[in-house]
Design a protein around this motif. Structure first.
Motif, PDB file in Angstrom:
ATOM      1  N   CYS A  30     -65.670  48.536   5.508  1.00 17.59           N
ATOM      2  CA  CYS A  30     -66.863  47.845   4.811  1.00 17.59           C
ATOM      3  C   CYS A  30     -68.208  47.932   5.697  1.00 17.59           C
ATOM      4  N   ALA A  48     -68.781  49.106   9.611  1.00 19.75           N
ATOM      5  CA  ALA A  48     -67.570  49.480  10.023  1.00 19.75           C
ATOM      6  C   ALA A  48     -67.278  50.836   9.169  1.00 19.75           C
ATOM      7  N   SER A  90     -62.495  46.994  11.379  1.00 16.93           N
ATOM      8  CA  SER A  90     -63.294  45.773  11.004  1.00 16.93           C
ATOM      9  C   SER A  90     -63.581  45.246  12.037  1.00 16.93           C
ATOM     10  N   GLY A 136     -61.898  41.410  11.708  1.00 15.22           N
ATOM     11  CA  GLY A 136     -60.640  41.694  11.223  1.00 15.22           C
ATOM     12  C   GLY A 136     -60.369  40.586  10.021  1.00 15.22           C
ATOM     13  N   VAL A 171     -75.636  38.487  12.992  1.00 20.30           N
ATOM     14  CA  VAL A 171     -74.822  38.925  11.781  1.00 20.30           C
ATOM     15  C   VAL A 171     -74.946  40.600  11.493  1.00 20.30           C
ATOM     16  N   GLN A 182     -66.750  50.601  17.966  1.00 17.95           N
ATOM     17  CA  GLN A 182     -65.886  51.177  17.094  1.00 17.95           C
ATOM     18  C   GLN A 182     -66.034  52.810  17.120  1.00 17.95           C
TER      19      GLN A 182
HETATM   20  C1  F6R Z   1     -73.761  45.075   8.923  1.00 19.43           C
HETATM   21  C2  F6R Z   1     -72.504  44.254   9.166  1.00 19.43           C
HETATM   22  C3  F6R Z   1     -71.791  44.564   8.056  1.00 19.43           C
HETATM   23  C4  F6R Z   1     -70.139  44.316   8.471  1.00 19.43           C
HETATM   24  C5  F6R Z   1     -69.294  44.409   7.257  1.00 19.43           C
HETATM   25  C6  F6R Z   1     -67.920  44.663   7.724  1.00 19.43           C
HETATM   26  O1  F6R Z   1     -74.499  44.803  10.087  1.00 19.43           O
HETATM   27  O2  F6R Z   1     -72.288  44.020  10.148  1.00 19.43           O
HETATM   28  O3  F6R Z   1     -72.055  45.460   7.043  1.00 19.43           O
HETATM   29  O4  F6R Z   1     -70.122  45.567   8.914  1.00 19.43           O
HETATM   30  O5  F6R Z   1     -69.613  43.101   6.704  1.00 19.43           O
HETATM   31  O6  F6R Z   1     -67.362  43.491   8.614  1.00 19.43           O
HETATM   32  P1  F6R Z   1     -66.200  43.605   9.517  1.00 19.43           P
HETATM   33  O7  F6R Z   1     -66.570  44.697  10.306  1.00 19.43           O
HETATM   34  O8  F6R Z   1     -66.019  42.249  10.200  1.00 19.43           O
HETATM   35  O9  F6R Z   1     -65.247  43.888   8.562  1.00 19.43           O
END
Ligand code: F6R
Length: 578
Positions: A286, A289, A332, A335, A383, A392
């Motif tokens: 998402c 990531a 992620s 995770g 955030v 990544q």
């Molecule tokens: C944007 C951001 C979000 C995360 C997304 C997935 O700067 O940080 O778009 O990338 O919510 O989060 P994770 O990587 O923790 O699965």
């Protein structure tokens, strides 16, 4: 989203819970609150806004049994009445909840005798629990059978009972090293407080006493659970700047270096014991990531492995045909992302080969996939993801080299890339100029298109500017209609083979009055362009180089507009609801 911390101890549990909530603030910061037991009465304190406001309000308070919550609003506006904990109408039970009760409206209409004090689904849940028969555990188990959706819940009763349970949302419990017990949404809260912890699985419950934790299944039968050892968490940040985001961007070089060293020294790829030939790779993620996964797919294709990328929230309800010969990689930072976890569960249940690429030791995704490609970015607090994204991308690149049989051969070059890694900042004048435009577009081709997507996401999430990214070749299929003299097009150009194609697209934009800002390592001179010069590096790794000044663009713009870049409105770091 939302964070739970609950504690029973001889020490001051108020302080322990508030400290825990501070560590969970990344999960939401709309409001916070605690309930505690005093003379067989439940007392509740709530505040709107960040934990620091709650901290001021509870200053000097002492209690042994405390449940606490930091909220990211799902149901009901950001108001004190909707902040957790929620008391049942009888005032006998207090609840903190992370998750969503999907059938709360139907349940609420059945609870006609209750005078609801909030607009939340959680208050429906606590009243449902209170109206069930039995002790607190039995009430909770019965009520949990009536709710649809996700929950991690901690409950206390006016009799001093302390019960927790979960479905879909994460929950961990532990004996504290200094005595007492704690339940929390993130193992990180237990760092330095406990040496072991227990992970609750879906529809598992626990009754916590000061020296004892008993576990139960959904039938109320006692079950035995094995504890896990706490893994060491990295320091939050080695660099201290005014904002976490700035510190984290500036840490990129160090964390790339640590990541590379660990991949060479710990035989991480070999230890995965993957099949010799991987016929296909599917990446699922998402947000940011997802963008790193897009780059990963490009790298795997260059290693002659067909690769596809899916947005987790689409994959989980789509009609994807799973392939037993494929490897499924779930990317992620946390995770913990609900949609990514749901996809991993689907693939695991169907016996697919699964791999988690995460930045958080002990996280839920690692537990599901078992096989893990770690990033060593250290804890990310802001955030907006920055250093974790770069890590990544780097790990996916290293993995593609490994699958191609070139990882060890290229050791020197990789070390050189990290040693020579240069930060490109963006000067304030350029930021001011960017902020004069009403419409901002990011364009690029291939890898640069992914950088455009990521740069656009960074800018919109912390400045609230309505911008978007488009593959530059797609412009004339519709979006060009939006270009006028109020438009700024930020074009990323780092790949030699598509350089001339991109320049032609830029001319088409200029012809329609749009202003160009070129972000490139090439010497492309045009006096009409605003330019942001990038250092040269290995072409395939240019996305890691080119994103840095664009992260700074977002950061500086956010600060200039008077926002807090670390805590953008409406968002949270971990998206634990779908
Ligand atoms: C944007 C951001 C979000 C995360 C997304 C997935 O700067 O940080 O778009 O990338 O919510 O989060 P994770 O990587 O923790 O699965």
């Amino acid at each position: 989203m939302c964070g739970i911390c609950a504690c029973l101890s001889k020490q001051n549990s108020v302080q322990l819970v508030v400290d825990g909530l501070k560590k969970l603030e990344y999960r939401g910061y709309d409001s916070a609150g605690i309930s505690y037991l005093e003379n067989n009465e439940i007392r509740t304190i709530k505040t709107v806004g960040e934990i620091c406001h709650l901290e001021e309000k509870v200053n000097g308070l002492f209690a042994n049994l405390v449940i606490g919550h930091t909220r990211w609003a799902t149901h009901g506006a950001v108001e004190e009445k909707n902040a957790h904990p929620h008391l049942s109408m009888s005032n006998k039970i207090s609840l903190v909840h992370n998750g969503i009760i999907e059938n709360y409206k139907a349940l609420k209409s059945e609870l006609s005798t209750i005078n609801f004090r909030s607009d939340t689904d959680s208050e429906v849940f606590v009243n449902l629990i209170d109206l069930e028969e039995g002790d607190l555990l039995q009430k909770f188990i019965h009520a949990s059978k009536k709710v649809q959706g996700s929950f991690a819940v901690a409950l206390i009763s006016d009799k001093g009972d302390f019960v927790v349970g979960k479905r879909e949302s994460p929950l961990y419990v532990a004996h504290l090293s200094d005595g007492g017990v704690m339940a929390t949404s993130d193992v990180y809260v237990l760092n330095n407080l406990a040496t072991n912890f227990f992970t609750l699985k879906d529809d598992e419950f626990a009754v916590l006493k000061e020296n004892e934790i008993s576990f139960y299944n959904k039938n109320g039968e006692k079950i035995h659970k094995k504890c896990e050892k706490m893994q060491k968490f990295d320091k939050i940040s080695a660099i201290f700047e005014k904002t976490h985001m700035k510190s984290e961007i500036l840490e990129t070089k160090n964390v790339l270096k640590t990541t590379l060293e660990n991949y060479f020294n710990q035989n991480i790829f070999e230890n995965l014991n993957l099949p010799k030939k991987i016929k296909e790779i599917n990446l699922i993620a998402c947000g940011t990531a997802y963008h790193s996964a897009l780059l990963g797919a490009e790298y795997f294709k260059r290693a002659s492995i067909p690769a596809h990328v899916y947005v987790a929230s689409e994959f989980r309800y789509g009609n994807e045909i799973l392939n037993k010969n494929a490897l499924y990689i779930f990317v992620s930072q946390s995770g913990e992302t609900a949609d990514t976890i749901a996809c991993a569960k689907i693939c695991k249940e169907k016996k697919m080969k699964c791999l988690a690429l995460t930045n958080t030791p002990n996280c839920f995704l690692n537990q599901i996939c078992k096989k893990v490609l770690p990033t060593f970015a250290g804890r990310e607090i802001a955030v907006a993801s920055t250093k974790a994204y770069s890590c990544q991308v780097f790990v996916l690149f290293l993995f593609s080299l490994y699958l191609k049989g070139e990882f060890y051969q290229l050791k020197n070059l990789l070390e050189e890339f990290v040693a020579d890694f240069k930060f490109t900042d963006i000067n304030d004048k350029l930021v001011d100029e960017v902020l004069t435009y009403k419409k901002i577009f990011f364009v690029g081709r291939e890898e640069d298109y992914v950088t455009a997507l990521e740069a656009s996401l960074k800018l919109k999430e912390i400045t609230y500017i309505n911008c978007f990214a488009i593959a530059s070749g797609e412009l004339k299929h519709g979006t060009l209609a939006l270009i006028d003299k109020n438009s700024l097009v930020i074009a990323i150009c780092t790949q030699e083979k598509i350089k001339d194609k991109l320049i032609s697209n830029l001319e088409e934009i200029e012809a329609r009055g749009g202003k160009i800002m070129l972000v490139s390592n090439f010497d492309i001179r045009d006096e009409n362009y605003l330019t942001l010069k990038l250092p040269n590096s290995f072409p395939l790794l240019m996305p890691i180089v080119s994103i840095i000044p664009l992260q700074f663009l977002a950061l500086k713009s956010s600060e200039k507009l008077g926002y807090n870049p670390d805590k953008p409105r409406n968002l949270a770091k971990s998206v634990t609801v779908e």
